[in-house]
Scaffold this motif. Structure first.
Motif, PDB file in Angstrom:
ATOM      1  N   UNK A  43     -33.790 -29.048 -26.213  1.00 29.95           N
ATOM      2  CA  UNK A  43     -34.332 -28.431 -27.182  1.00 29.95           C
ATOM      3  C   UNK A  43     -33.574 -27.029 -27.456  1.00 29.95           C
ATOM      4  N   UNK A  44     -32.764 -26.832 -26.130  1.00 31.86           N
ATOM      5  CA  UNK A  44     -31.629 -25.749 -26.798  1.00 31.86           C
ATOM      6  C   UNK A  44     -30.302 -26.679 -26.978  1.00 31.86           C
ATOM      7  N   UNK A  45     -30.217 -27.018 -26.890  1.00 32.88           N
ATOM      8  CA  UNK A  45     -28.959 -27.168 -27.391  1.00 32.88           C
ATOM      9  C   UNK A  45     -28.344 -28.089 -28.924  1.00 32.88           C
ATOM     10  N   UNK A  46     -29.515 -28.210 -29.144  1.00 32.39           N
ATOM     11  CA  UNK A  46     -30.171 -28.619 -30.746  1.00 32.39           C
ATOM     12  C   UNK A  46     -30.173 -30.430 -30.891  1.00 32.39           C
ATOM     13  N   UNK A  47     -30.374 -30.816 -30.317  1.00 37.17           N
ATOM     14  CA  UNK A  47     -30.681 -32.641 -29.927  1.00 37.17           C
ATOM     15  C   UNK A  47     -31.898 -33.284 -30.161  1.00 37.17           C
ATOM     16  N   UNK A  48     -32.924 -32.216 -29.949  1.00 33.89           N
ATOM     17  CA  UNK A  48     -33.988 -32.307 -30.151  1.00 33.89           C
ATOM     18  C   UNK A  48     -34.161 -32.617 -31.819  1.00 33.89           C
ATOM     19  N   UNK A  49     -34.489 -30.897 -32.458  1.00 35.74           N
ATOM     20  CA  UNK A  49     -34.342 -31.282 -33.841  1.00 35.74           C
ATOM     21  C   UNK A  49     -32.740 -32.203 -34.883  1.00 35.74           C
TER      22      UNK A  49
ATOM     23  N   UNK B 219     -34.734 -41.790 -28.669  1.00 32.59           N
ATOM     24  CA  UNK B 219     -33.564 -41.123 -28.682  1.00 32.59           C
ATOM     25  C   UNK B 219     -34.033 -40.284 -27.505  1.00 32.59           C
ATOM     26  N   UNK B 220     -35.670 -39.707 -27.628  1.00 31.16           N
ATOM     27  CA  UNK B 220     -35.399 -38.831 -26.175  1.00 31.16           C
ATOM     28  C   UNK B 220     -35.401 -39.240 -24.847  1.00 31.16           C
ATOM     29  N   UNK B 221     -36.008 -40.414 -25.006  1.00 37.54           N
ATOM     30  CA  UNK B 221     -35.341 -41.519 -23.369  1.00 37.54           C
ATOM     31  C   UNK B 221     -33.924 -41.779 -23.474  1.00 37.54           C
ATOM     32  N   UNK B 222     -33.165 -41.855 -23.864  1.00 39.54           N
ATOM     33  CA  UNK B 222     -32.404 -41.723 -23.899  1.00 39.54           C
ATOM     34  C   UNK B 222     -31.322 -40.694 -23.331  1.00 39.54           C
ATOM     35  N   UNK B 223     -31.640 -39.644 -24.116  1.00 41.73           N
ATOM     36  CA  UNK B 223     -31.161 -38.741 -23.217  1.00 41.73           C
ATOM     37  C   UNK B 223     -31.926 -38.135 -22.453  1.00 41.73           C
ATOM     38  N   UNK B 224     -32.702 -38.257 -21.947  1.00 41.13           N
ATOM     39  CA  UNK B 224     -33.484 -37.556 -20.591  1.00 41.13           C
ATOM     40  C   UNK B 224     -32.759 -38.719 -19.093  1.00 41.13           C
ATOM     41  N   UNK B 225     -32.792 -39.929 -20.166  1.00 38.36           N
ATOM     42  CA  UNK B 225     -31.814 -41.098 -18.378  1.00 38.36           C
ATOM     43  C   UNK B 225     -30.617 -40.870 -18.883  1.00 38.36           C
TER      44      UNK B 225
ATOM     45  N   UNK C 220     -32.757 -34.754 -33.760  1.00 40.41           N
ATOM     46  CA  UNK C 220     -33.349 -36.222 -33.036  1.00 40.41           C
ATOM     47  C   UNK C 220     -34.334 -36.678 -34.426  1.00 40.41           C
ATOM     48  N   UNK C 221     -34.821 -35.455 -34.537  1.00 39.84           N
ATOM     49  CA  UNK C 221     -36.796 -35.523 -35.612  1.00 39.84           C
ATOM     50  C   UNK C 221     -35.870 -35.989 -36.518  1.00 39.84           C
ATOM     51  N   UNK C 222     -34.692 -35.342 -37.043  1.00 44.10           N
ATOM     52  CA  UNK C 222     -34.501 -34.605 -38.759  1.00 44.10           C
ATOM     53  C   UNK C 222     -33.369 -36.708 -39.074  1.00 44.10           C
ATOM     54  N   UNK C 223     -33.148 -36.784 -37.915  1.00 40.35           N
ATOM     55  CA  UNK C 223     -32.857 -38.494 -37.809  1.00 40.35           C
ATOM     56  C   UNK C 223     -34.150 -39.597 -38.030  1.00 40.35           C
ATOM     57  N   UNK C 224     -35.037 -39.251 -37.155  1.00 43.84           N
ATOM     58  CA  UNK C 224     -35.253 -39.843 -37.760  1.00 43.84           C
ATOM     59  C   UNK C 224     -37.172 -39.457 -37.910  1.00 43.84           C
ATOM     60  N   UNK C 225     -37.234 -38.968 -38.437  1.00 45.44           N
ATOM     61  CA  UNK C 225     -38.910 -38.584 -39.305  1.00 45.44           C
ATOM     62  C   UNK C 225     -38.077 -37.901 -40.657  1.00 45.44           C
ATOM     63  N   UNK C 226     -37.915 -37.576 -40.757  1.00 43.00           N
ATOM     64  CA  UNK C 226     -37.348 -36.974 -42.076  1.00 43.00           C
ATOM     65  C   UNK C 226     -38.419 -35.804 -43.273  1.00 43.00           C
ATOM     66  N   UNK C 227     -39.614 -37.143 -43.026  1.00 40.25           N
ATOM     67  CA  UNK C 227     -40.366 -35.787 -43.848  1.00 40.25           C
ATOM     68  C   UNK C 227     -41.545 -34.558 -42.488  1.00 40.25           C
TER      69      UNK C 227
ATOM     70  N   UNK D 273     -42.913 -33.278 -25.563  1.00 43.32           N
ATOM     71  CA  UNK D 273     -41.581 -33.070 -26.363  1.00 43.32           C
ATOM     72  C   UNK D 273     -41.765 -33.414 -27.625  1.00 43.32           C
ATOM     73  N   UNK D 274     -43.137 -33.476 -27.940  1.00 42.20           N
ATOM     74  CA  UNK D 274     -43.570 -33.307 -29.839  1.00 42.20           C
ATOM     75  C   UNK D 274     -45.209 -32.995 -29.708  1.00 42.20           C
TER      76      UNK D 274
END
Length: 595
Positions: free
Chosen positions: A571-577, A390-396, A579-586, A448-449
Motif C-alpha cells: 500500500x505504501x510503495x504504490x504497488x497496490x494502486x 499481483x498481490x500474491x506475487x508481491x507477498x511471495x 495493480x488495481x489500475x492495471x487489472x481493474x481500471x473501472x 487487501x481490497x
C-alpha cells in the motif's frame, strides 16, 4: 438431464459416474403418472442409446440399476474427470484451431451415433465433457431420437435447448443428422466468439430468432469463419454433410504458426483444454497427496459425495487436484494426480516449512482463482494474471521467494478452507471475504481490497443513476447468489434473470439481452476489462454492501504477521494502486483498512 455423482464400483474397484434422474417433485407419479412414465422411458432410452455406441468420443455406459416399473433407473457410466466444455468456456473463448480440434472430436462421436440410427438432439457445451488431456466426450443422450423408437415429444411441445436447436426442429419437424450438425456449429461459434448470436431475453424470443434471423458472421473465428457460415443456414439440404464437415475442420485445426514460436513439442497437460506450449523436461513427481472424501457403500457403487458432477445443473469440473501448475510461465506439471510438490519441496504438507530459505531455494504454494478475469485468471498460454495474482506475487517476494518458486493452485470458493486446513497451500488470495465465522477456522491478513455489490451497465446507458432505477429492468446474476437476493432489496420490481455463470450474464449485457449485471464490483470490473469488452461498460457505483477480501492462511500460521507486513508495504510503495489500475481500471476502491 439429471445429477451425476462421482462413485466407486465396489465389485470392480474402479471410479465411475453414477447418474440419477428423478423428478424435482417426488409426488410426480401420483398427480402425473404419464409424466413419471415418460421420465423413466427417457432414462432407459439414454441407456440403450449409449449401449449401441462404442466410440472414444461418446461416454461409455457400464451398467443400469433398475428396481422395476415404478422406480427411476440409475446409470453407471464412465467417469470423465476434466469438467464440461461449459466450464472451460466460462474461463474464456477458445482459439479457432483449438475449437476445430474439439469440433472434430465431437463430430466423430456424432457420426458414430448417426451410423447406428441415433440423433443426439441436444448438442451444447454442458453436454460435452472433457478428459484431462482436453479430448471431448459426448454425453446426455436422454432426448436422443433412435430409428424405430417411439417419439417422446408430445404434440405441440419442443424438447431440447432453444439456444442450440436447429431451425427445422424449432418449426416442429423431427430433423435429421444435419440438425445435430447445426447444433455442433452453433456450439463452436459460441466457443470462439464468447457469446451466443441468437440468444435473447427469454425462450420465446430466442426461438423466434433461431427460426427467423440469419446468424451474423463470426468475428474471431479465423479459419472457422467459412465453415460456421456454411453450416449455420436454415435450409438443412444446404449444409455440408458430416464427412465434408470433418474435412473442413481438419483443415482449420492447424493454427497459423507464430513467427518466433519454439519448435519443441508440447507436453501433455493436466489442465483441461490448455493450449499446447513448449515445456521443460518434467521434474520428478513427489509422492501424491492423500485424496479427501468419504465413500459410501452401495449395492453396485459407493457414491463419493465429496466429488459431485452435475450435467444439467452447474458442473463442478474438479479433477482431484490435477490443476497444480508450477512457475511463472505456467508450465504444466505431470498428468498424475496431485503432482505439485509441497511448499518445502518435499512430501511434507507443512506450509510453514516453505520459508526456510529465501528465494530460489524452496517453493511456496498459493491458492488463486483460475476463472475470474482481472482477479485470478489462467491465460490461454498457461500463465496467470489479475489483481489477486499481483498481490500474491508481491507477498511471495516479500517472503523471500522468486517468481519461479511459486506453485499456483486453483482455489475454488468451496475448497479454499480445505486447502488451507490440509496444508495444500501456504495461503489463499481468491476473493476470500473476511467474516467472523471464517476467522474461527482460518487466519486472515488484510483486507487487501474492500469490494461492494454493484451493478454493471452498458456505457451508453445513462438512465440508471440510483438502485431504484433498476425496477422494471432485466438484471442478471448467478443462480442462488447473495447478489441475486440483494436485487430484491434495492430494486424489488426488477426482472431478475439468473444464469449459471457471470460470463454468460456479461455476454448478454453486451448483446442487449439484459440491462444490468450485479455482483461484487471487483468481479464486474474484471469482466469489463477483458479486451473484447473494453469501453463497453460502466460501473453504477451503488456500493450496496461491503465485502472485505483477505488473504487466508492456515490457523496459527507463522506467516500471518509477515503477510500483513507485506500488504502494508504494498500500500505504501504504490504497488497496490498500480495493480488495481492495471487489472481493474473501472474500479475506484478506497484504500483498505489493514488489520
Amino acid at each position: 438431464m439429471g445429477t451425476v455423482w462421482r462413485a466407486r464400483d465396489t465389485a470392480l474397484h474402479r471410479e465411475v459416474a453414477l447418474k440419477e434422474v428423478r423428478p424435482p417433485d417426488p409426488a410426480l407419479a401420483e398427480y402425473d403418472p404419464e409424466g413419471a412414465r415418460a421420465l423413466r422411458t427417457r432414462v432407459l432410452r439414454e441407456a440403450r442409446a449409449l449401449a449401441r455406441i462404442a466410440h472414444p468420443h461418446v461416454v461409455t455406459i457400464h451398467h443400469i440399476v433398475d428396481g422395476g416399473e415404478d422406480t427411476y433407473p440409475w446409470l453407471v457410466m464412465e467417469l470423465v474427470t476434466g469438467g464440461s466444455l461449459q466450464d472451460r468456456l466460462d474461463r474464456g473463448p477458445l482459439a479457432p484451431a483449438e475449437a476445430a480440434t474439439l469440433g472434430r472430436g465431437v463430430l466423430a462421436g456424432l457420426r458414430a451415433a448417426h451410423a447406428v440410427g441415433i440423433q443426439h438432439r441436444d448438442i451444447k457445451p454442458a453436454n460435452v465433457l472433457l478428459r484431462p488431456d482436453g479430448r471431448p466426450v459426448l454425453t446426455d443422450f436422454g432426448i436422443a431420437a433412435m430409428h424405430g423408437a417411439t417419439a417422446l415429444t408430445a404434440a405441440g411441445s419442443i424438447i431440447g435447448t432453444p439456444d442450440y436447436m436447429a431451425p427445422e426442429r424449432v418449426s416442429g419437424e423431427e430433423g435429421g443428422p444435419s440438425a445435430d450438425l447445426w447444433s455442433l456449429a452453433m456450439m463452436l461459434y459460441v466457443a470462439v466468439e464468447g457469446h451466443h448470436p441468437l440468444r435473447r431475453a427469454n425462450t420465446l424470443a430466442t426461438l423466434a430468432a433461431v427460426l427467423g434471423e440469419d446468424v451474423p458472421p463470426p468475428r474471431n473465428a479465423g479459419a472457422l469463419t467459412r465453415i460456421l457460415t456454411d453450416v449455420l443456414v436454415r435450409d438443412p439440404a444446404a449444409r455440408p454433410d458430416a464427412e465434408t464437415l470433418d474435412r473442413l475442420l481438419a483443415a482449420a485445426e492447424t493454427p497459423v504458426p507464430a513467427p518466433a514460436a519454439p519448435a519443441a513439442p508440447a507436453a501433455p497437460t493436466s489442465y483441461p483444454l490448455a493450449p499446447p506450449i513448449p515445456s521443460a523436461p518434467p521434474a520428478p513427481s513427489p509422492a501424491p497427496r492423500k485424496r479427501r472424501g468419504a465413500v459410501y457403500a452401495g449395492a453396485v457403487v459407493a457414491a463419493a459425495l465429496s466429488g459431485v458432477l452435475v450435467w444439467s445443473q452447474l458442473p463442478d469440473g474438479d479433477d482431484d487436484g490435477r490443476r497444480d501448475t508450477k512457475g511463472a510461465n505456467g508450465a504444466p506439471s505431470s498428468g498424475t494426480p496431485s503432482t505439485s510438490a509441497s511448499p518445502s519441496g518435499s512430501t511434507s504438507a507443512s506450509p510453514s516449512s516453505s520459508t526456510d530459505a529465501p528465494g530460489g531455494g524452496s517453493g511456496i504454494t498459493i491458492g488463486i482463482k483460475f476463472d475470474q478475469p482481472g482477479l485470478g485468471w489462467k491465460n490461454p498460454d498457461g500463465t496467470y494474471s489479475g489483481f489477486d495474482v499481483d498481490v500474491a506475487t508481491y507477498v511471495a517476494r516479500a517472503l523471500g521467494h522468486d517468481l519461479a518458486d511459486i506453485t499456483w493452485k486453483e482455489a475454488r470458493s468451496a475448497t479454499r478452507e480445505s486447502l488451507l486446513a490440509g496444508g495444500d497451500v501456504d495461503f489463499v488470495v481468491a476473493t476470500y471475504t473476511v467474516s467472523d465465522e471464517r476467522k474461527r477456522r482460518v487466519d486472515f491478513a488484510g483486507p487487501y481490497l474492500v469490494a461492494h455489490q454493484d451493478v454493471l451497465l452498458r456505457a451508453t446507458d445513462t438512465a440508471v443513476t440510483r438502485p431504484a432505477d433498476l425496477n422494471g429492468k432485466k438484471v442478471c446474476s448467478v443462480v442462488g447468489s447473495t447478489s441475486a437476493l440483494g436485487v430484491r432489496t434495492f430494486a424489488p420490481q426488477a426482472q431478475l434473470t439468473e444464469y449459471d455463470s457471470y460470463a454468460r450474464c456479461v455476454g448478454d449485457l453486451a448483446s442487449g439481452a439484459v440491462d444490468a449485471v450485479t455482483t461484487d464490483d471487483s468481479l464486474l470490473a474484471g469482466y469489463a476489462a477483458q479486451d473484447r469488452f473494453k469501453g463497453t461498460f460502466r460501473l453504477a457505483g451503488f456500493r450496496t454492501t461491503d465485502e472485505p477480501y483477505g488473504i487466508g492462511l492456515p490457523k496459527g500460521s507463522p506467516l500471518t504477521a509477515r503477510v500483513r507486513s507485506a500488504l502494508g508495504q504494498m500500500l505504501v510503495d504504490g504497488s497496490w494502486k498500480a495493480a488495481v489500475e492495471k487489472n481493474l481500471p473501472l474500479l475506484r476502491p478506497d484504500t483498505p483498512p489493514l488489520q
